[in-house]
Design an enzyme around this catalytic site. Structure first.
Site, PDB file in Angstrom:
ATOM      1  N   GLU A 190     -28.309  52.227 -20.842  1.00  0.00           N
ATOM      2  CA  GLU A 190     -28.849  53.466 -20.273  1.00  0.00           C
ATOM      3  C   GLU A 190     -28.366  53.723 -18.849  1.00  0.00           C
ATOM      4  O   GLU A 190     -28.196  54.873 -18.455  1.00  0.00           O
ATOM      5  CB  GLU A 190     -30.387  53.461 -20.310  1.00  0.00           C
ATOM      6  CG  GLU A 190     -30.975  53.842 -21.667  1.00  0.00           C
ATOM      7  CD  GLU A 190     -30.873  52.747 -22.706  1.00  0.00           C
ATOM      8  OE1 GLU A 190     -30.680  51.576 -22.317  1.00  0.00           O
ATOM      9  OE2 GLU A 190     -30.970  53.048 -23.913  1.00  0.00           O
ATOM     10  N   HIS A 223     -42.503  51.815 -27.784  1.00  0.00           N
ATOM     11  CA  HIS A 223     -41.649  52.881 -28.327  1.00  0.00           C
ATOM     12  C   HIS A 223     -42.398  54.187 -28.547  1.00  0.00           C
ATOM     13  O   HIS A 223     -41.887  55.078 -29.201  1.00  0.00           O
ATOM     14  CB  HIS A 223     -41.072  52.431 -29.677  1.00  0.00           C
ATOM     15  CG  HIS A 223     -39.680  51.904 -29.574  1.00  0.00           C
ATOM     16  ND1 HIS A 223     -39.355  50.823 -28.802  1.00  0.00           N
ATOM     17  CD2 HIS A 223     -38.508  52.320 -30.135  1.00  0.00           C
ATOM     18  CE1 HIS A 223     -38.052  50.583 -28.925  1.00  0.00           C
ATOM     19  NE2 HIS A 223     -37.522  51.485 -29.707  1.00  0.00           N
TER      20      HIS A 223
END
Lengths: 324, 320
Positions: A60, A129
C-alpha cells in the site's frame, strides 16, 4: 434516466473520465487482469491496457506513494485500496503526505489524486476487514472525503473527484454495490462538498450518508406508515462538510437523528450534533440522538456482527426517542 | 570538467558550510524555530551528485535539505528566509528547515518522515514514464531510511516497473544516534540493492569529484537502461543529528578523525594541486560565499512575516 447499480455507476465514471483525459490512470491490487476484486474495473485492462490499468504489488505504501508522486508531476492517478482497512498500512500517505504537500511547500504543489477505498461491515470478514473508519480521515484538513449512497451521486461525485486538483478519498461501501437507482443520461457532475435532501419530511431530520442513508430510507418508509414524516439529509461529503441543508431542515423539524455505520465515539454523528448545537441551539426541542456501531471490534459470527452494526430498527427507535 | 564548473562546485560547498554555520548561530539566538539538521561535513555528496544531473532530472530528499536546496539552484536568500519563517522563503514560511522545495528548480522537497518520500520518488519517475520521457528522478535519503518498509516497497516497485530512479543513500554512519551496525542487518547499504536485482556502487562521499564521477555514470545508466540504481555515498556529519543533540553516542576523537577528512579541504587541495585555482583565488571564493550569506541574512531579516490573513491559503487548490 437509466436504472443502474452503484457498481455500474462507479465503473461508468472511471471509464468516461479515462476516455476523456489520457492523464487519468488506475493503479492498485488486482485492478487489471483480475478486473477488480469487486469487479468495478472489469474489462478496463483489455480496453485501456496495462499502462493505464496497473496491477501493483501488495504494497500500500508503494501504491499511494507512487500515486502521489505521479500526481505531483501532472498525471491524475486513481489509486484503489482493496479495502479501507488496508489504508492503515499506508496512513502516512493519506493523512500526512497528500493533504499537506501543497500547504507545506507554500502552494507550489498540486496533488490531483483520487484514492478509492471500499469500507464497511456486514460481510463476516472479521474485525480487521470490516471497519467503517471514515471519520478518522475526515479529521485532516487538506484531504477531501467523499462517500456516496446512491448510484447517481456515486457517478457524479467520482467524476468530480477525478477532475479535482486536490486529493480526494472516495469511500465505497462493500454491501452497497448492488444498490440500484436512477442516473441521468449523458454527462453530469455532482459537486464535492454539497449535502442533499434525499427525502422530504417535516417531523424529524435524519442526517446520514452511505450505508446510513440506506438504513434511513428504509426506516423513513416504516415511520411513514405510522404517520411520521422524516426528512433525510445525505451528507455525501464528510470534508468539507456542508451543514447548510442540515441546519435548514433542523430549523424546520427541531429534532435530529444522525446515522452512521462507524463507531459512535468521536464519530460523524458527534461532529454533526455539535454543529447543530453550535449553529441552531435556539431550535433544539430534543437532544440529538446518534445511531452508530456498537463499540466492539466487529465479530465474525453473523448474529453477533449484525448486533453490533446499526440496523433499521435502531433508526426507527432513535426517531421515536427524539419525538418523545 | 572545466575549471569554471569545478570552481562553481567549490563555491557551492563553501556557501552551504557558511550558510549553516551562520544558521546555527541564528538558531541559538532564537531566530530559527523547530528542528534544524545541519549538512556540515556532507557537502560533497549533494554537490557532486547534483552537478551531474540535467535540469530536467528531478530531485527529492529528506529533511537534511539545505545543501540540496542550494545545489539545486535555490538562492541563499530563499533558504535563509525560509529558515526565518519569512514569506519570501522558498516555501513561503510554511515549511521551515525540513521542507524546502522548488518546482521551478525541479526540487520536490525536503521530506521529514523518514523513508516517506521514497515511494513518492518512485511516483515522480512513474509520472515521467507515463508521459514517455526519460527524465531521471534522484532520490536522496539517509542510512536510517533503509531499514523502514517504505524503502523496500519503493525499491521493489521501481525495479519491477523499470522506473528511472537513482536511489542515493547518504550513509553518514548514524540514524540519529544509532550506528548503522546497530540498526541494519548489513552494514554496507549497497548490498540491499542485491535483493531487488538492482545495480549498486559504494562511493567515498568526502571526495566531491569521486561523487560526481560515480553520479554521472549512475544517472547515465538509469537513463539509458531504464532501470533504477542504488548509490551508497559514505560520508559523516560533523555536527549533531539536529540542533541540541548531546552526542553521547560518539567520541570527540571520532569526530576529529573525520574532520581531518573535511570535504572542502580535500577539494581545495585537489584544485590547487591540479592548478585549477590558486589559494588566493579560493580565498576569494570563500569571501564571496561569506558575503552571499551575510546578504541572505540581511534579506531574510528585512523580509516580511507571512500575512495572518493567509493562514487558510493553499490548504486546497479549490476554495472550499
Amino acid at each position: 434516466m437509466a436504472r443502474i447499480t452503484i457498481r455500474e455507476a462507479i465503473s461508468q465514471a472511471l471509464w468516461e473520465e479515462m476516455e476523456r483525459d489520457p492523464s487519468v490512470f488506475i493503479l492498485g491490487e488486482e485492478v487489471g487482469v483480475w478486473g477488480g476484486t469487486y469487479a468495478v474495473t472489469k474489462g478496463f485492462y483489455d480496453h485501456f491496457g496495462a499502462e493505464r490499468v496497473r496491477d501493483t504489488p501488495i504494497a500500500e505504501n508503494a501504491i499511494l506513494g507512487s500515486a502521489i508522486g505521479a500526481a505531483l508531476v501532472g498525471q491524475r492517478p486513481i489509486a484503489e485500496l482493496m479495502t479501507i482497512n488496508f489504508a492503515f498500512s499506508a496512513m502516512d500517505y493519506i493523512v500526512n503526505q497528500a493533504p499537506k504537500l501543497r500547504y507545506m511547500f507554500g502552494g507550489q504543489f498540486r496533488v490531483p489524486l483520487v484514492i478509492r477505498a471500499v469500507g464497511g461491515g456486514g460481510r463476516q470478514l472479521g474485525a480487521t476487514h470490516s471497519q467503517t473508519p471514515d471519520a478518522i480521515f475526515a479529521h485532516f484538513p487538506g484531504l477531501k472525503v467523499v462517500s456516496p449512497g446512491t448510484p447517481e451521486d456515486a457517478k457524479g461525485l467520482l467524476k468530480s473527484a477525478i477532475r479535482s486538483d486536490d486529493p480526494v478519498l472516495f469511500i465505497e461501501h462493500a454491501t452497497m454495490y448492488q444498490v440500484r437507482g436512477e442516473v441521468p443520461e449523458g454527462e453530469y457532475l455532482i459537486p464535492i462538498g454539497k449535502s442533499k435532501i434525499q427525502r422530504q419530511g417535516s417531523d424529524v431530520t435524519i442526517v446520514a450518508y452511505s450505508k446510513g442513508l440506506e438504513l434511513s430510507l428504509k426506516a423513513a418508509e416504516e415511520l411513514a406508515g405510522e404517520g411520521i414524516e422524516a426528512e433525510i439529509v445525505d451528507l455525501r461529503t464528510l470534508r468539507p462538510l456542508d451543514m447548510q441543508p442540515v441546519i435548514e431542515s433542523f430549523q424546520k423539524t427541531n429534532r435530529a437523528v444522525v446515522v452512521e455505520e462507524g463507531w459512535k465515539s468521536y464519530g460523524v454523528g458527534s461532529e454533526v450534533a455539535a454543529r447543530i448545537y453550535e449553529q441552531a441551539f435556539d431550535y433544539v426541542d430534543a437532544p440529538v440522538v446518534r445511531v452508530a456501531q456498537k463499540e466492539v471490534p466487529l465479530p465474525y459470527n453473523r448474529a453477533l456482527e449484525q448486533a453490533a452494526l446499526p440496523q433499521v430498527t435502531d433508526v426507527v427507535a432513535a426517531v421515536k426517542e427524539v419525538l418523545r | 570538467m572545466n575549471k569554471e564548473r569545478l570552481l562553481q562546485m567549490y563555491y557551492e560547498m563553501v556557501l552551504i558550510r557558511r550558510l549553516e554555520e551562520r544558521g546555527a548561530e541564528l538558531y541559538q539566538a532564537g531566530k530559527i524555530g523547530g528542528f534544524m539538521h545541519l549538512y556540515i561535513g556532507q557537502e560533497a555528496v549533494s554537490t557532486g551528485l547534483i552537478a551531474a544531473r540535467e535540469p530536467r532530472d528531478r530531485l527529492i530528499t529528506a529533511y537534511r535539505d539545505h545543501g540540496v536546496a542550494i545545489n539545486a539552484g535555490i538562492s541563499a536568500n530563499e533558504v535563509m528566509a525560509e529558515l526565518l519563517g519569512k514569506v519570501t522563503g522558498i516555501s513561503k514560511g510554511r515549511g521551515g528547515s525540513m521542507h524546502m522545495a522548488s518546482v521551478e528548480k525541479n526540487m520536490w522537497g525536503g521530506h521529514a518522515i523518514v523513508g516517506g518520500h521514497l515511494p513518492i520518488a518512485a511516483g515522480l519517475a512513474l509520472g515521467d514514464q507515463y508521459a514517455g520521457n526519460d527524465n531521471v528522478t534522484i532520490c536522496m535519503f539517509g542510512d536510517g531510511a533503509t531499514n523502514i518498509g517504505y524503502f523496500h516497497e519503493a525499491l521493489n516497485l521501481a525495479k519491477t516497473w523499470n522506473l528511472r530512479v537513482l536511489w542515493v543513500c547518504e550513509n553518514n554512519q548514524y540514524g540519529m544516534g544509532t550506528t548503522v551496525e546497530r540498526a541494519s542487518a548489513v552494514s554496507e547499504i549497497r548490498q540491499k540493492a542485491d535483493g531487488y536485482g538492482m545495480g549498486s556502487e559504494r562511493v567515498d562521499g568526502m571526495d566531491v569529484l569521486a561523487v560526481y564521477e560515480a553520479s554521472q555514470k549512475a544517472i547515465d545508466s538509469v537513463r539509458t537502461r531504464s532501470e533504477p540504481y542504488l548509490l551508497e555515498i559514505v560520508t559523516y556529519r560533523f555536527r549533531g543529528h539536529s540542533m541540541g543533540d548531546p552526542e553521547r553516542y560518539r567520541t570527540q576523537g571520532e569526530v576529529k578523525k573525520w574532520q581531518a577528512n573535511d570535504p572542502i579541504a580535500i577539494f581545495r587541495k585537489k584544485l590547487t594541486a591540479r592548478k585549477a585555482a590558486t589559494h588566493k583565488a579560493l580565498d576569494e571564493i570563500d569571501a564571496r560565499a561569506e558575503m552571499e550569506v551575510e546578504k541572505a541574512i540581511e534579506f531574510a531579516e528585512a523580509s516580511p512575516e507571512p500575512e495572518l490573513d493567509d493562514l487558510f491559503k493553499d490548504v486546497y487548490v479549490e476554495e472550499v
